[in-house]
Scaffold this active site. Structure first.
Site, mmCIF file in Angstrom:
data_model
loop_
_atom_site.group_PDB
_atom_site.id
_atom_site.type_symbol
_atom_site.label_atom_id
_atom_site.label_comp_id
_atom_site.label_asym_id
_atom_site.label_seq_id
_atom_site.Cartn_x
_atom_site.Cartn_y
_atom_site.Cartn_z
ATOM 1 N N TRP A 38 0.863 -1.182 0.000
ATOM 2 C CA TRP A 38 0.000 0.000 0.000
ATOM 3 C C TRP A 38 0.903 1.237 0.000
ATOM 4 O O TRP A 38 1.763 1.375 0.873
ATOM 5 C CB TRP A 38 -0.866 -0.052 1.255
ATOM 6 C CG TRP A 38 -1.813 1.073 1.481
ATOM 7 C CD1 TRP A 38 -2.678 1.618 0.589
ATOM 8 C CD2 TRP A 38 -2.030 1.774 2.719
ATOM 9 N NE1 TRP A 38 -3.421 2.621 1.183
ATOM 10 C CE2 TRP A 38 -3.037 2.723 2.489
ATOM 11 C CE3 TRP A 38 -1.462 1.681 3.993
ATOM 12 C CZ2 TRP A 38 -3.492 3.590 3.486
ATOM 13 C CZ3 TRP A 38 -1.908 2.523 4.981
ATOM 14 C CH2 TRP A 38 -2.913 3.469 4.731
ATOM 15 N N ASP A 60 -0.519 -5.150 9.667
ATOM 16 C CA ASP A 60 -1.582 -4.271 9.184
ATOM 17 C C ASP A 60 -2.754 -5.170 8.801
ATOM 18 O O ASP A 60 -2.650 -5.980 7.880
ATOM 19 C CB ASP A 60 -1.104 -3.463 7.973
ATOM 20 C CG ASP A 60 -2.079 -2.347 7.594
ATOM 21 O OD1 ASP A 60 -3.151 -2.255 8.219
ATOM 22 O OD2 ASP A 60 -1.768 -1.579 6.668
ATOM 23 N N LYS A 78 -13.396 -1.533 5.595
ATOM 24 C CA LYS A 78 -13.875 -2.501 4.614
ATOM 25 C C LYS A 78 -14.901 -3.465 5.207
ATOM 26 O O LYS A 78 -15.970 -3.683 4.640
ATOM 27 C CB LYS A 78 -12.705 -3.306 4.046
ATOM 28 C CG LYS A 78 -12.046 -2.713 2.809
ATOM 29 C CD LYS A 78 -11.302 -1.445 3.088
ATOM 30 C CE LYS A 78 -10.539 -0.957 1.865
ATOM 31 N NZ LYS A 78 -9.721 0.228 2.175
#
Length: 414
Positions: free
Chosen positions: A144, A225, A261
């Site tokens: 990311w 993460d 999400k």
């Protein structure tokens, strides 16, 4: 004073380049084509291509609005206690020894981005004691894009470890392990807990065990993460397996958690940071230092999204409804993976496309080159990032044929 006599600015600054992803999204919105397809944005869309509010979130939203005791007072600096405690149980496991023994320092954050930042900032001030030199973090290549910016902004040296093998379109496990072997003790290793962004390639459980063995032996510090728990596979426990495996080895670590999400709470910015220490006393000290850092940056985290998440995680009936919503979202994405794979095979598209169904989560690294990405956007109004990453959530039964034919065309041409 005439314009020519105005003093020059005290700022020596140039215009920063626009964010690449949001630039793609802006171009998509400006495109008047009726056939345009957006597979760039990392947000769930239903089969009509529309944002989807989870039914359980709608239900809790109504409950909160009718709660006469609800107010808009500040939360504590470290967040809503019902939220931080339940979110730690969700990712670490309700029966985790770290929770039973009070080894977890949890702080509510501004979604996963805030968790990554607060975790990085904390480690920049309090680096692992096994570190002999400048604090260094190893991030996967690719990862990311915000990971590099977050760590660089707090003064931590950023290096990369091999992750994606462009030849196999899978995990470069040998390169990964080799980089870990050469890392200095005390180095931070950033790991995607599940649904690796942007590749969609995750280690197998056996490979996670290999990774953990090297990290433990080399005295490296794991920084997880976790942005897609439950959203990746539809199974909350499966998606947290890697984190829990490391915990079972008695490893001190850090976990960043996002509810963007898996709850569809993109704009509510609900997240958490969990730091697992070796002793209860150290954990208390860690939380106190996290509170100091949090106070100077945001003072108090936002309440509404945390209240929604806490209500669901602490109510068995609502929790069960949420798991069904997760299965619905992850199931649709898996259906799109299968449909795209089948279409490309049916078209006889050159290349091997098994990686589409082997990868997991929202994103897929298609293998399209920058030239092919440029062509598919120009000729077919399909918008994706230049590295060939697509969001599977952007595909649906209405555009899957068009998208597959566009991919087939550019692979044959560019």
């Amino acid at each position: 004073m005439s314009p020519s006599a105005l003093p020059s600015s005290v700022f020596d600054v140039t215009v920063a380049p626009p964010d690449a992803l949001f630039g793609v999204l802006a171009a998509y919105k400006a495109d008047p084509s009726s056939q345009k397809v957006d597979v760039s944005v990392g947000a769930y869309r239903d089969n009509s291509g529309k944002p989807w509010v989870l039914p359980v979130v709608k239900k809790v939203d109504a409950i909160l609005k009718d709660d006469p005791t609800l107010d808009h007072e500040y939360l504590p600096i470290t967040g809503l206690p019902d939220f931080t405690s339940s979110s730690s149980r969700l990712v670490l496991g309700a029966t985790a020894d770290a929770i039973k023994n009070d080894l977890v320092a949890s702080v509510q954050t501004i979604s996963g981005t805030g968790a990554n930042h607060l975790g990085a900032l904390f480690l920049s001030r309090h680096p692992p004691t096994t570190s002999a030199g400048p604090t260094t973090v190893y991030i996967s290549n690719p990862t990311w894009p915000n990971h590099k910016q977050i760590f660089s902004n707090v003064g931590i040296t950023v290096r990369e470890y091999p992750y994606f093998d462009p030849k196999t379109l899978g995990l470069d496990i040998n390169g990964f392990l080799g980089a870990l072997e050469s890392a200095e003790p005390g180095s931070i290793i950033l790991l995607h807990a599940c649904a690796h962004n942007p590749t969609g390639v995750d280690p197998t459980q056996d490979q996670w065990k290999q990774i953990a063995d090297v990290i433990i032996r080399k005295k490296l510090f794991p920084f997880f993460d976790c942005a897609y728990q439950g959203f990746a596979s539809g199974d909350l426990d499966r998606d947290a397996w890697a984190v829990r495996y490391f915990l079972s080895k008695g490893v001190e670590l850090l976990v960043c958690q996002s509810f963007a999400k898996n709850f569809g709470l993109y704009g509510e910015r609900a997240g958490a940071l969990h730091v697992i220490s070796a002793t209860k006393e150290i954990s208390i000290a860690v939380k106190s230092q996290l509170a100091v850092l949090q106070r100077s940056e945001i003072s108090n985290p936002p309440a509404y999204g945390a209240r929604i998440v806490a209500k669901v995680l602490n109510d068995p009936a609502l929790f069960e409804e949420w798991t069904e919503d997760l299965k619905r979202m992850s199931g649709r994405i898996q259906e799109m993976r299968k449909a795209l794979y089948d279409k490309l095979v049916e078209l006889g598209t050159p290349g091997t496309w098994n990686h589409i169904i082997d990868q997991i989560g929202m994103f897929s690294f298609t293998g399209l080159t920058p030239a092919q990405v440029s062509m598919i956007t120009k000729e077919y109004h399909v918008y994706l990032t230049s590295n060939g990453r697509i969001s599977m959530a952007g595909l649906n039964s209405n555009n899957i044929d068009y998208f597959a034919k566009a991919v087939d065309s550019v692979v044959r041409t560019a």
